[in-house]
Design a protein around this motif. Structure first.
Motif, mmCIF file in Angstrom:
data_model
loop_
_atom_site.group_PDB
_atom_site.id
_atom_site.type_symbol
_atom_site.label_atom_id
_atom_site.label_comp_id
_atom_site.label_asym_id
_atom_site.label_seq_id
_atom_site.Cartn_x
_atom_site.Cartn_y
_atom_site.Cartn_z
ATOM 1 N N LEU A 36 16.538 -5.648 20.284
ATOM 2 C CA LEU A 36 16.115 -5.876 19.140
ATOM 3 C C LEU A 36 16.313 -4.728 17.911
ATOM 4 O O LEU A 36 16.839 -5.060 17.144
ATOM 5 C CB LEU A 36 14.615 -6.270 18.992
ATOM 6 N N ARG A 37 15.965 -3.538 18.399
ATOM 7 C CA ARG A 37 16.519 -2.271 17.661
ATOM 8 C C ARG A 37 17.613 -1.997 17.275
ATOM 9 O O ARG A 37 18.032 -1.851 16.100
ATOM 10 C CB ARG A 37 15.702 -0.971 18.623
ATOM 11 N N SER A 46 22.440 -2.590 13.625
ATOM 12 C CA SER A 46 23.861 -3.180 13.411
ATOM 13 C C SER A 46 23.848 -4.287 12.285
ATOM 14 O O SER A 46 24.674 -4.768 11.887
ATOM 15 C CB SER A 46 24.257 -3.877 14.672
ATOM 16 N N GLN A 47 22.487 -4.617 11.673
ATOM 17 C CA GLN A 47 22.631 -5.526 10.676
ATOM 18 C C GLN A 47 22.553 -6.916 11.109
ATOM 19 O O GLN A 47 23.047 -7.795 10.264
ATOM 20 C CB GLN A 47 23.281 -5.069 9.385
ATOM 21 N N GLN A 48 22.539 -7.191 12.555
ATOM 22 C CA GLN A 48 22.615 -8.515 12.939
ATOM 23 C C GLN A 48 21.324 -9.288 12.425
ATOM 24 O O GLN A 48 21.384 -10.352 12.135
ATOM 25 C CB GLN A 48 22.668 -8.575 14.370
ATOM 26 N N ARG A 78 9.048 -9.560 9.804
ATOM 27 C CA ARG A 78 10.082 -9.216 8.669
ATOM 28 C C ARG A 78 10.627 -7.916 9.077
ATOM 29 O O ARG A 78 10.022 -6.721 8.957
ATOM 30 C CB ARG A 78 9.597 -9.531 7.341
ATOM 31 N N VAL A 79 12.076 -7.887 9.089
ATOM 32 C CA VAL A 79 12.756 -6.589 9.218
ATOM 33 C C VAL A 79 12.494 -5.869 7.569
ATOM 34 O O VAL A 79 12.387 -6.620 6.572
ATOM 35 C CB VAL A 79 14.135 -6.822 9.085
ATOM 36 N N VAL A 135 20.304 1.031 8.870
ATOM 37 C CA VAL A 135 19.519 -0.248 8.453
ATOM 38 C C VAL A 135 19.753 -0.481 7.074
ATOM 39 O O VAL A 135 20.126 -1.384 6.537
ATOM 40 C CB VAL A 135 17.844 -0.042 8.765
ATOM 41 N N PHE A 136 19.512 0.837 6.057
ATOM 42 C CA PHE A 136 19.662 0.674 4.637
ATOM 43 C C PHE A 136 21.043 0.635 4.049
ATOM 44 O O PHE A 136 21.165 0.616 2.802
ATOM 45 C CB PHE A 136 18.615 1.645 4.125
ATOM 46 N N ALA A 137 21.849 1.012 4.749
ATOM 47 C CA ALA A 137 23.061 1.435 4.131
ATOM 48 C C ALA A 137 24.178 0.529 5.026
ATOM 49 O O ALA A 137 24.712 1.145 5.993
ATOM 50 C CB ALA A 137 23.653 2.980 3.933
ATOM 51 N N PRO A 138 24.816 -0.607 4.454
ATOM 52 C CA PRO A 138 25.786 -1.279 5.069
ATOM 53 C C PRO A 138 27.253 -0.313 5.071
ATOM 54 O O PRO A 138 27.496 0.330 4.200
ATOM 55 C CB PRO A 138 26.209 -2.420 4.315
#
Length: 218
Positions: free
Chosen positions: A8-9, A14-16, A61-62, A152-155
């Motif tokens: 899950l982490r 990976s922003q899946q 929620r993420v 997580v915050f920066a694609p």
């Protein structure tokens, strides 16, 4: 349980599962082929790490990508990264320095031709390696904040090569100070490295989202 947590982490990193996404336990349980008990424990751990938040009515929620959340995360990173660099300078070794220099060299190669995903991974690797050099279990335990801010915050699609080059030069200066066992300078440079991003966020990012704003996550 550890495998479920790790899976899950990684999907969040990976922003899946993108920022702000709602995760339904019944769907996760079926998707992962696990019962609710280990799933709930995995979600509890991820909430402790700050990656998700629970809502009594709506579920899990993420963590959201709003500017205030990111500012709070980077403010902690400035302290952690600065302390890590200072302590690393007191635990410097030839082997560890070689590893850090190799990561920086790989970062430069990732700029031309531009490989944002590769650069992002190497960026995380470098900061985590410095934290590991401290030999301080409490500092090392905070390294999840590095992945949270940088992945997580920066694609990765939003990272720009010019900003990456600037960050690489700053990485080099930090490692130079560590090599000289100059903890004071290493700490200052590491904090400055993170605080430049904090300044960017405070001076003009849209308040509702960070998407498209952070050009090279520290």
């Amino acid at each position: 349980m550890d495998e479920v947590t790790a899976l899950l982490r990684e999907r969040i990193y990976s922003q899946q599962y993108p920022t702000g996404a709602w995760l339904k336990q019944e769907e996760l349980s079926e998707e992962l082929g696990v019962s609710r008990t280990p799933l709930r424990e995995a979600l509890r751990r991820l909430e402790q790490e700050g990656l998700i938040k629970s809502d009594a009515r709506r579920g899990v929620r993420v963590i959201s990508g709003d500017v205030q959340t990111l500012l709070a995360a980077y403010e902690l990173r400035a302290v952690i990264d600065g302390l890590a660099a200072r302590l690393a300078a007191a635990n410097v070794s030839v082997a560890r320095l070689r590893d850090l220099r190799q990561v920086i060299a790989a970062q430069r190669k990732a700029v031309d031709p531009w490989n944002p995903r590769g650069y992002s991974k190497l960026n995380v690797d470098l900061h985590e390696m410095i934290a590991q050099m401290t030999n301080n279990e409490f500092v090392i335990a905070q390294t999840s904040i590095i992945r949270m801010t940088a992945q997580v915050f920066a694609p990765v699609s939003m990272i720009e090569p010019s900003s990456a080059l600037r960050a690489i030069d700053e990485h080099t200066a930090i490692v130079d100070a560590i090599e000289l066992a100059d903890g004071v300078t290493a700490e200052r440079l590491a904090r400055d490295h993170i605080e430049k991003t904090i300044h960017q966020l405070r001076s003009g990012a849209p308040r509702e989202s960070t998407a498209g704003y952070l050009r090279a996550p520290a």
